[in-house]
Design a protein around this motif. Structure first.
Motif, mmCIF file in Angstrom:
data_model
loop_
_atom_site.group_PDB
_atom_site.id
_atom_site.type_symbol
_atom_site.label_atom_id
_atom_site.label_comp_id
_atom_site.label_asym_id
_atom_site.label_seq_id
_atom_site.Cartn_x
_atom_site.Cartn_y
_atom_site.Cartn_z
ATOM 1 N N ARG A 1 0.838 -1.191 0.000
ATOM 2 C CA ARG A 1 0.000 0.000 0.000
ATOM 3 C C ARG A 1 0.888 1.262 0.000
ATOM 4 N NH1 ARG A 1 -4.269 -1.419 2.689
ATOM 5 N NH2 ARG A 1 -3.136 -1.801 4.610
ATOM 6 N N ALA A 2 1.948 1.246 0.788
ATOM 7 C CA ALA A 2 2.869 2.392 0.822
ATOM 8 C C ALA A 2 3.547 2.582 -0.541
ATOM 9 C CB ALA A 2 3.907 2.203 1.922
ATOM 10 N N LEU A 3 3.902 1.481 -1.197
ATOM 11 C CA LEU A 3 4.494 1.596 -2.535
ATOM 12 C C LEU A 3 3.496 2.184 -3.527
ATOM 13 C CD1 LEU A 3 6.444 -1.778 -2.869
ATOM 14 C CD2 LEU A 3 7.411 0.504 -2.589
ATOM 15 N N MET A 4 2.254 1.752 -3.458
ATOM 16 C CA MET A 4 1.228 2.281 -4.362
ATOM 17 C C MET A 4 1.041 3.786 -4.165
ATOM 18 S SD MET A 4 0.322 -0.082 -6.384
ATOM 19 C CE MET A 4 -1.092 0.674 -7.138
ATOM 20 N N GLU A 5 1.158 4.229 -2.929
ATOM 21 C CA GLU A 5 1.030 5.661 -2.666
ATOM 22 C C GLU A 5 2.185 6.449 -3.270
ATOM 23 O OE1 GLU A 5 0.467 6.048 1.555
ATOM 24 O OE2 GLU A 5 -1.516 5.116 1.462
ATOM 25 N N ARG A 6 3.353 5.814 -3.413
ATOM 26 C CA ARG A 6 4.517 6.467 -4.019
ATOM 27 C C ARG A 6 4.450 6.484 -5.545
ATOM 28 N NH1 ARG A 6 9.468 3.323 -1.539
ATOM 29 N NH2 ARG A 6 10.394 4.098 -3.446
ATOM 30 N N PHE A 7 3.593 5.631 -6.129
ATOM 31 C CA PHE A 7 3.588 5.455 -7.576
ATOM 32 C C PHE A 7 3.338 6.740 -8.370
ATOM 33 C CE2 PHE A 7 1.714 4.550 -11.679
ATOM 34 C CZ PHE A 7 2.682 3.737 -12.242
ATOM 35 N N PRO A 8 2.311 7.554 -8.056
ATOM 36 C CA PRO A 8 2.089 8.753 -8.874
ATOM 37 C C PRO A 8 3.302 9.683 -8.938
ATOM 38 C CG PRO A 8 0.171 8.311 -7.519
ATOM 39 C CD PRO A 8 1.263 7.381 -7.053
ATOM 40 N N ALA A 9 3.970 9.884 -7.811
ATOM 41 C CA ALA A 9 5.159 10.754 -7.811
ATOM 42 C C ALA A 9 6.297 10.121 -8.608
ATOM 43 C CB ALA A 9 5.610 11.029 -6.372
ATOM 44 N N ALA A 10 6.472 8.806 -8.470
ATOM 45 C CA ALA A 10 7.518 8.122 -9.241
ATOM 46 C C ALA A 10 7.227 8.205 -10.731
ATOM 47 C CB ALA A 10 7.624 6.657 -8.793
ATOM 48 N N TYR A 11 5.969 8.098 -11.108
ATOM 49 C CA TYR A 11 5.597 8.183 -12.518
ATOM 50 C C TYR A 11 5.850 9.587 -13.067
ATOM 51 C CZ TYR A 11 3.064 7.546 -16.848
ATOM 52 O OH TYR A 11 2.751 7.464 -18.173
ATOM 53 N N ARG A 12 5.496 10.596 -12.282
ATOM 54 C CA ARG A 12 5.760 11.983 -12.713
ATOM 55 C C ARG A 12 7.264 12.226 -12.852
ATOM 56 N NH1 ARG A 12 1.621 12.943 -9.079
ATOM 57 N NH2 ARG A 12 3.080 13.548 -7.453
ATOM 58 N N ALA A 13 8.056 11.664 -11.953
ATOM 59 C CA ALA A 13 9.502 11.875 -11.972
ATOM 60 C C ALA A 13 10.166 11.188 -13.164
ATOM 61 C CB ALA A 13 10.130 11.386 -10.666
ATOM 62 N N ASP A 14 9.743 9.973 -13.496
ATOM 63 C CA ASP A 14 10.370 9.247 -14.601
ATOM 64 C C ASP A 14 9.481 8.089 -15.050
ATOM 65 O OD1 ASP A 14 11.989 7.990 -16.455
ATOM 66 O OD2 ASP A 14 13.769 7.995 -15.183
ATOM 67 N N PRO A 15 8.566 8.352 -15.997
ATOM 68 C CA PRO A 15 7.640 7.301 -16.420
ATOM 69 C C PRO A 15 8.310 6.103 -17.099
ATOM 70 C CG PRO A 15 7.357 9.265 -17.774
ATOM 71 C CD PRO A 15 8.328 9.611 -16.678
ATOM 72 N N ASP A 16 9.561 6.250 -17.498
ATOM 73 C CA ASP A 16 10.262 5.099 -18.073
ATOM 74 C C ASP A 16 10.609 4.058 -17.008
ATOM 75 O OD1 ASP A 16 10.191 6.067 -20.672
ATOM 76 O OD2 ASP A 16 12.110 7.104 -20.473
ATOM 77 N N TRP A 17 10.643 4.465 -15.737
ATOM 78 C CA TRP A 17 10.976 3.539 -14.652
ATOM 79 C C TRP A 17 9.773 3.182 -13.796
ATOM 80 C CZ3 TRP A 17 15.111 0.616 -14.306
ATOM 81 C CH2 TRP A 17 16.268 0.998 -14.973
ATOM 82 N N ALA A 18 8.659 3.832 -14.001
ATOM 83 C CA ALA A 18 7.446 3.551 -13.215
ATOM 84 C C ALA A 18 6.362 3.069 -14.178
ATOM 85 C CB ALA A 18 7.000 4.800 -12.467
ATOM 86 N N LYS A 19 6.120 1.797 -14.183
ATOM 87 C CA LYS A 19 5.138 1.195 -15.085
ATOM 88 C C LYS A 19 3.985 0.640 -14.262
ATOM 89 C CE LYS A 19 7.795 1.591 -18.753
ATOM 90 N NZ LYS A 19 7.518 2.598 -19.740
ATOM 91 N N GLY A 20 2.813 0.647 -14.833
ATOM 92 C CA GLY A 20 1.669 0.110 -14.131
ATOM 93 C C GLY A 20 0.670 -0.484 -15.098
ATOM 94 N N SER A 21 -0.121 -1.365 -14.577
ATOM 95 C CA SER A 21 -1.173 -1.976 -15.372
ATOM 96 C C SER A 21 -2.302 -2.368 -14.446
ATOM 97 C CB SER A 21 -0.642 -3.228 -16.093
ATOM 98 O OG SER A 21 -1.708 -3.931 -16.697
ATOM 99 N N ARG A 22 -3.505 -2.095 -14.877
ATOM 100 C CA ARG A 22 -4.675 -2.512 -14.123
ATOM 101 C C ARG A 22 -5.625 -3.158 -15.103
ATOM 102 N NH1 ARG A 22 -7.356 2.228 -11.979
ATOM 103 N NH2 ARG A 22 -8.394 0.823 -10.548
ATOM 104 N N GLY A 23 -6.289 -4.173 -14.680
ATOM 105 C CA GLY A 23 -7.193 -4.807 -15.612
ATOM 106 C C GLY A 23 -8.207 -5.697 -14.926
ATOM 107 N N LEU A 24 -9.108 -6.187 -15.747
ATOM 108 C CA LEU A 24 -10.106 -7.138 -15.307
ATOM 109 C C LEU A 24 -10.089 -8.262 -16.325
ATOM 110 C CD1 LEU A 24 -12.532 -7.812 -13.402
ATOM 111 C CD2 LEU A 24 -13.973 -6.724 -15.129
ATOM 112 N N ALA A 25 -9.968 -9.483 -15.858
ATOM 113 C CA ALA A 25 -9.927 -10.625 -16.756
ATOM 114 C C ALA A 25 -10.897 -11.682 -16.254
ATOM 115 C CB ALA A 25 -8.509 -11.195 -16.813
ATOM 116 N N ARG A 26 -11.331 -12.513 -17.138
ATOM 117 C CA ARG A 26 -12.146 -13.670 -16.766
ATOM 118 C C ARG A 26 -11.319 -14.906 -17.051
ATOM 119 N NH1 ARG A 26 -17.176 -11.968 -15.611
ATOM 120 N NH2 ARG A 26 -17.833 -10.030 -16.566
#
Length: 193
Positions: free
Chosen positions: A122-147
């Motif tokens: 949870r703490a890492l997820m909270e850091r994600f937006p700032a990490a993405y703004r700082a360098d999106p080449d090093w901060a990757k994410g994916s969210r999805g829904l699958a069956r």
């Protein structure tokens, strides 16, 4: 398969020993282990200064991690009372046990292990937006829904682990431009509250 890997690198290691789970369920030990994994060897004094703990406290937690095979002393760097520690060679594919792999009285330990781990996540997820703004080449994410069926989910998980092992390097074998990256994966049913 990389030349330096053995078959054991791809054999899942089920963390079904309640004492090992207890050792890893302690937040200070987890932080220490993460530090050793990312930054390399350290002493109890160094770790105490870093985490605001007394040397006796960090020494105790290091001994617990050593007792269960997660870290090891570096004898050639240690002298007198100063002991240097590094992460031990542990299986790279370490997995949680299922409830049926633990005795009923040990299931609470798994619960605590998971709770502490997901607090970190949870703490890492909270850091994600700032990490993405700082360098999106090093901060990757994916969210999805699958069956998927349960069997397909198990196959997907195994393929994910294989892919992670294929592209990750041990610290001693990493190219100079490699960085330690936090990678998290979890699934849960979407049709339950």
């Amino acid at each position: 398969m990389k030349e330096d890997e053995t078959k054991d690198d791809h054999e899942p290691f089920i963390l079904d020993d309640p004492d090992k789970l207890k050792a890893l369920a302690h937040p200070m030990r987890r932080r220490m282990l993460t530090h050793l994994n990312i930054h390399g060897p350290a002493t109890s004094t160094t770790l105490g200064e870093l985490f605001g703990a007394k040397t006796g406290t960090t020494s105790y937690h290091l001994r617990q991690l050593e007792k269960y095979g997660f870290i090891e002393e570096i004898p050639e760097r240690s002298s007198g009372r100063e002991r240097w520690w590094r992460r031990a060679e542990i299986p790279r594919d370490m997995r949680f046990p299922t409830l049926d792999q633990l005795a009923p009285e040990d299931r609470a330990v798994l619960g605590e292990f998971l709770r502490v781990g997901f607090e970190e996540d949870r703490a890492l997820m909270e850091r994600f937006p700032a990490a993405y703004r700082a360098d999106p080449d090093w901060a990757k994410g994916s969210r999805g829904l699958a069956r998927m069926t349960k069997e397909e989910l198990n196959e997907f998980h195994d393929a994910y682990i294989a892919l992670l092992l294929k592209y990750s390097h041990r610290p001693e074998d990493a190219p100079p431009d490699a960085r330690p990256i936090y990678v998290r994966f979890f699934t849960l049913p979407a049709d339950e509250p």
